[in-house]
Design a protein around this motif. Structure first.
Motif, PDB file in Angstrom:
ATOM      1  N   ASP A   3      59.341 -87.373   7.684  1.00 49.77           N
ATOM      2  CA  ASP A   3      58.922 -87.019   9.036  1.00 49.77           C
ATOM      3  C   ASP A   3      58.713 -85.612   9.122  1.00 49.77           C
ATOM      4  O   ASP A   3      57.678 -85.083   9.614  1.00 49.77           O
ATOM      5  CB  ASP A   3      59.990 -87.335  10.053  1.00 49.77           C
ATOM      6  N   HIS A   4      59.333 -84.732   8.465  1.00 51.00           N
ATOM      7  CA  HIS A   4      58.974 -83.375   8.291  1.00 51.00           C
ATOM      8  C   HIS A   4      59.120 -82.767   6.647  1.00 51.00           C
ATOM      9  O   HIS A   4      59.898 -83.270   6.095  1.00 51.00           O
ATOM     10  CB  HIS A   4      60.185 -82.632   8.981  1.00 51.00           C
ATOM     11  N   VAL A   5      57.957 -81.717   6.468  1.00 44.48           N
ATOM     12  CA  VAL A   5      58.027 -81.276   5.015  1.00 44.48           C
ATOM     13  C   VAL A   5      57.996 -79.631   5.355  1.00 44.48           C
ATOM     14  O   VAL A   5      57.339 -79.153   6.318  1.00 44.48           O
ATOM     15  CB  VAL A   5      56.732 -81.759   4.683  1.00 44.48           C
ATOM     16  N   SER A   6      58.765 -78.911   4.531  1.00 44.43           N
ATOM     17  CA  SER A   6      58.417 -77.507   4.696  1.00 44.43           C
ATOM     18  C   SER A   6      58.410 -76.976   3.237  1.00 44.43           C
ATOM     19  O   SER A   6      59.034 -77.671   2.415  1.00 44.43           O
ATOM     20  CB  SER A   6      59.667 -76.700   5.240  1.00 44.43           C
ATOM     21  N   ILE A   7      57.645 -75.963   3.051  1.00 45.84           N
ATOM     22  CA  ILE A   7      57.459 -75.282   1.594  1.00 45.84           C
ATOM     23  C   ILE A   7      57.930 -73.870   1.917  1.00 45.84           C
ATOM     24  O   ILE A   7      57.482 -73.385   2.803  1.00 45.84           O
ATOM     25  CB  ILE A   7      56.022 -75.507   1.176  1.00 45.84           C
ATOM     26  N   SER A   8      58.776 -73.571   1.153  1.00 43.82           N
ATOM     27  CA  SER A   8      59.431 -72.199   0.888  1.00 43.82           C
ATOM     28  C   SER A   8      58.697 -71.442  -0.135  1.00 43.82           C
ATOM     29  O   SER A   8      58.352 -71.947  -1.256  1.00 43.82           O
ATOM     30  CB  SER A   8      60.675 -72.127   0.871  1.00 43.82           C
ATOM     31  N   PHE A  64      53.850 -74.427  -8.908  1.00 45.60           N
ATOM     32  CA  PHE A  64      55.174 -74.937  -8.269  1.00 45.60           C
ATOM     33  C   PHE A  64      54.529 -76.378  -8.151  1.00 45.60           C
ATOM     34  O   PHE A  64      53.247 -76.816  -8.097  1.00 45.60           O
ATOM     35  CB  PHE A  64      55.376 -74.405  -6.917  1.00 45.60           C
ATOM     36  N   ARG A  65      55.358 -77.744  -7.884  1.00 41.18           N
ATOM     37  CA  ARG A  65      54.992 -78.766  -7.609  1.00 41.18           C
ATOM     38  C   ARG A  65      55.540 -79.108  -6.496  1.00 41.18           C
ATOM     39  O   ARG A  65      56.798 -79.021  -6.279  1.00 41.18           O
ATOM     40  CB  ARG A  65      55.330 -79.778  -8.961  1.00 41.18           C
TER      41      ARG A  65
END
Length: 57
Positions: A25-30, A16-17
């Motif tokens: 401000d916020h980062v999520s990785i699913s 994935f990239r």
């Protein structure tokens, strides 16, 4: 550590990239979850609920 990151994952993970900007401000990785993951989480939640003291209504 840089606030910008982009790159492929190791080959065994399917790849994935991602890009993180300094203005984010916020980062999520699913990621996709398997039925086994879902079952494991359900069991963990049931165990946690069983250990909680009863709350008055």
């Amino acid at each position: 550590m840089s606030s910008n990151g982009s790159g492929p994952a190791p080959a065994h993970s399917g790849g994935f990239r991602f890009t993180v900007r300094s203005s984010d401000d916020h980062v999520s990785i699913s990621r996709p979850v398997s039925p086994e993951d879902v079952d494991r989480v359900r069991r963990q939640l049931a165990e946690w609920a069983a250990r909680r003291p009863a709350q008055p209504a």
